[in-house]
Design a protein around this motif. Structure first.
Motif, short mmCIF file in Angstrom:
data_model
loop_
_atom_site.label_atom_id
_atom_site.label_comp_id
_atom_site.label_asym_id
_atom_site.label_seq_id
_atom_site.Cartn_x
_atom_site.Cartn_y
_atom_site.Cartn_z
N VAL A 61 0.85 -1.21 0.00
CA VAL A 61 0.00 0.00 0.00
C VAL A 61 0.88 1.25 0.00
CG1 VAL A 61 -1.63 1.33 1.41
CG2 VAL A 61 -2.02 -1.10 1.03
N TYR A 62 1.90 1.26 0.85
CA TYR A 62 2.77 2.44 0.90
C TYR A 62 3.44 2.66 -0.46
CZ TYR A 62 6.33 5.80 1.87
OH TYR A 62 7.11 6.93 1.80
N ARG A 63 3.94 1.59 -1.05
CA ARG A 63 4.63 1.70 -2.34
C ARG A 63 3.68 2.25 -3.41
NH1 ARG A 63 5.86 -1.60 -6.95
NH2 ARG A 63 8.02 -1.31 -7.62
N ALA A 64 2.46 1.70 -3.46
CA ALA A 64 1.51 2.09 -4.51
C ALA A 64 0.97 3.50 -4.29
CB ALA A 64 0.36 1.08 -4.56
N PHE A 65 0.55 3.79 -3.05
CA PHE A 65 -0.11 5.08 -2.81
C PHE A 65 0.87 6.24 -2.68
CE2 PHE A 65 -4.65 4.23 -2.45
CZ PHE A 65 -4.66 2.85 -2.44
N SER A 66 2.13 5.93 -2.40
CA SER A 66 3.13 7.01 -2.36
C SER A 66 3.77 7.19 -3.73
CB SER A 66 4.22 6.68 -1.33
OG SER A 66 5.04 5.62 -1.81
N HIS A 67 3.27 6.45 -4.71
CA HIS A 67 3.86 6.46 -6.06
C HIS A 67 5.36 6.17 -5.98
CE1 HIS A 67 0.06 7.72 -7.75
NE2 HIS A 67 -0.03 8.57 -6.77
N LYS A 68 5.64 4.99 -5.45
CA LYS A 68 7.01 4.48 -5.28
C LYS A 68 7.89 5.44 -4.47
CE LYS A 68 6.75 1.71 -9.45
NZ LYS A 68 7.20 1.49 -10.80
N GLY A 69 7.29 6.03 -3.44
CA GLY A 69 8.05 6.87 -2.52
C GLY A 69 8.10 8.34 -2.88
N GLU A 70 7.48 8.73 -3.99
CA GLU A 70 7.53 10.14 -4.40
C GLU A 70 6.63 11.01 -3.53
OE1 GLU A 70 6.80 10.49 -8.59
OE2 GLU A 70 8.62 9.37 -9.08
N ASN A 71 5.57 10.41 -2.99
CA ASN A 71 4.66 11.19 -2.14
C ASN A 71 4.45 10.43 -0.82
OD1 ASN A 71 2.61 12.64 -0.95
ND2 ASN A 71 1.51 12.97 -2.87
N PRO A 72 5.45 10.53 0.09
CA PRO A 72 5.38 9.74 1.32
C PRO A 72 4.16 10.04 2.18
CG PRO A 72 7.22 11.30 1.38
CD PRO A 72 6.68 11.32 0.00
N THR A 73 3.72 11.29 2.22
CA THR A 73 2.57 11.66 3.06
C THR A 73 1.34 10.89 2.63
OG1 THR A 73 3.55 13.84 3.16
CG2 THR A 73 1.30 13.66 3.97
N GLN A 74 1.12 10.84 1.32
CA GLN A 74 -0.04 10.13 0.78
C GLN A 74 0.04 8.63 1.08
OE1 GLN A 74 -0.76 11.67 -3.16
NE2 GLN A 74 -2.20 10.02 -3.57
N GLY A 75 1.26 8.07 0.97
CA GLY A 75 1.46 6.65 1.24
C GLY A 75 1.17 6.31 2.69
N LEU A 76 1.70 7.12 3.59
CA LEU A 76 1.51 6.88 5.02
C LEU A 76 0.05 7.09 5.41
CD1 LEU A 76 3.11 6.09 7.52
CD2 LEU A 76 3.42 8.50 8.02
N ARG A 77 -0.60 8.10 4.82
CA ARG A 77 -2.01 8.38 5.13
C ARG A 77 -2.87 7.14 4.81
NH1 ARG A 77 -6.11 9.47 2.17
NH2 ARG A 77 -4.89 9.73 0.27
N LYS A 78 -2.58 6.51 3.68
CA LYS A 78 -3.39 5.35 3.30
C LYS A 78 -3.11 4.17 4.23
CE LYS A 78 -6.60 4.16 0.61
NZ LYS A 78 -7.79 4.99 0.37
N VAL A 79 -1.85 3.98 4.59
CA VAL A 79 -1.51 2.89 5.52
C VAL A 79 -2.25 3.11 6.84
CG1 VAL A 79 0.33 1.80 6.86
CG2 VAL A 79 0.73 2.37 4.46
N LEU A 80 -2.26 4.35 7.32
CA LEU A 80 -2.93 4.64 8.60
C LEU A 80 -4.44 4.46 8.49
CD1 LEU A 80 -0.79 7.67 9.78
CD2 LEU A 80 -0.92 5.42 10.84
N GLU A 81 -4.98 4.74 7.33
CA GLU A 81 -6.42 4.51 7.11
C GLU A 81 -6.72 3.01 7.26
OE1 GLU A 81 -7.77 6.33 3.39
OE2 GLU A 81 -9.47 4.95 3.36
N ILE A 82 -5.82 2.19 6.74
CA ILE A 82 -6.00 0.73 6.84
C ILE A 82 -5.79 0.25 8.28
CG2 ILE A 82 -5.08 -1.50 6.05
CD1 ILE A 82 -4.66 -0.05 3.33
N VAL A 83 -4.83 0.86 8.97
CA VAL A 83 -4.61 0.52 10.38
C VAL A 83 -5.91 0.74 11.16
CG1 VAL A 83 -3.44 1.25 12.51
CG2 VAL A 83 -2.12 0.97 10.41
N GLU A 84 -6.51 1.91 10.95
CA GLU A 84 -7.76 2.26 11.65
C GLU A 84 -8.87 1.27 11.28
OE1 GLU A 84 -8.83 6.50 12.73
OE2 GLU A 84 -7.81 5.05 13.99
N PHE A 85 -8.94 0.95 10.01
CA PHE A 85 -9.96 0.02 9.50
C PHE A 85 -9.82 -1.36 10.16
CE2 PHE A 85 -10.81 -3.38 6.38
CZ PHE A 85 -12.17 -3.18 6.15
#
Lengths: 73, 161
Positions: free
Chosen positions: B46-70
């Motif tokens: 999820v981090y790799r895909a949503f951060s666009h291979k690390g180019e947008n770390p904030t977006q990647g981490l946000r999605k991971v945290l959304e899944i953590v909460e879920f």
């Protein structure tokens, strides 16, 4: 907004004021995260939605899942 | 006992995944297990895909945290899924490495003629062999392993029919 509530009232309940529930759109079954901050208790509503893929290509993401462990080449 | 692979976990977590309907309709009102290492693998994918291979770390981490909460709030219960996380031990990890050496199938090709070790698949294979549980998968390595060891599996389909 500020209210005073009693822990375990005469009926053994700890109730949040209705106005506070209305203001934050909370109802029966809503979940709150309880955070202890030094001498404070903070209640934060948890609003969980089912995660969405947004614009991510799931075929690409899953096909290269092994690379997620090893970094980019 | 039912296990799901990481694609199955992905299909469970993302409501608009093409595997979601199949996972929900097939596995609702059943208890399903994933390994703790699969949760880590999901976070990495999820981090790799949503951060666009690390180019947008904030977006990647946000999605991971959304899944953590879920996962933490067990929201999947709303659709009748009883998901349990199976903890692995260090002994499991040692055994998985030995199994991988014996089997010599846990490899996947990467870019520029590179070859990568599918570590999580080896751990899943080990726990699958020990439990002889029914595994929902569409991973060719696991299917090959299951066929060789006569282990029960079902293919995860793109849409429930």
């Amino acid at each position: 907004m500020e209210y005073v509530i009693k822990i375990y009232d005469n009926d053994g309940r700890t109730k949040l004021p209705r106005a506070a529930l209305r203001a934050l759109k909370l109802g029966k079954g809503s979940k709150l995260r309880v955070i202890i901050e030094k001498d404070k208790i903070v209640l934060v509503p948890i609003r969980v939605k089912w995660p969405k893929l947004e614009n991510v290509d799931e075929d690409e993401a899953l096909a290269s899942k092994h690379l997620a462990w090893y970094g980019e080449i | 006992m039912i296990l799901i692979d990481t694609t199955g976990l992905w299909g469970l977590v993302f409501e608009n995944s093409k595997f979601h309907k199949f996972i929900i309709k097939t596995l609702s009102n059943k208890t399903i297990y994933v390994l703790d290492v699969q949760i880590e693998e999901l976070f990495r994918i999820v981090y790799r895909a949503f951060s666009h291979k690390g180019e947008n770390p904030t977006q990647g981490l946000r999605k991971v945290l959304e899944i953590v909460e879920f996962l933490e709030m067990r929201e999947f219960k709303r659709k009748g899924i009883n998901l349990k996380i199976m903890e692995t031990t260090i002994k499991d990890h040692f055994s998985a490495m030995r199994l991988a050496e014996q089997e010599n199938i846990f490899w996947r090709k990467g870019p520029k003629d590179t070859v990568w070790f599918e570590y999580v698949d080896a751990v899943i294979a080990l726990k699958w062999m020990e439990s002889r549980a029914l595994l929902y998968t569409r991973d060719e390595i696991l299917i090959k392993f299951g066929t060789a060891h006569n282990l029960p599996y079902e293919i995860i389909k793109e849409a429930f029919t």
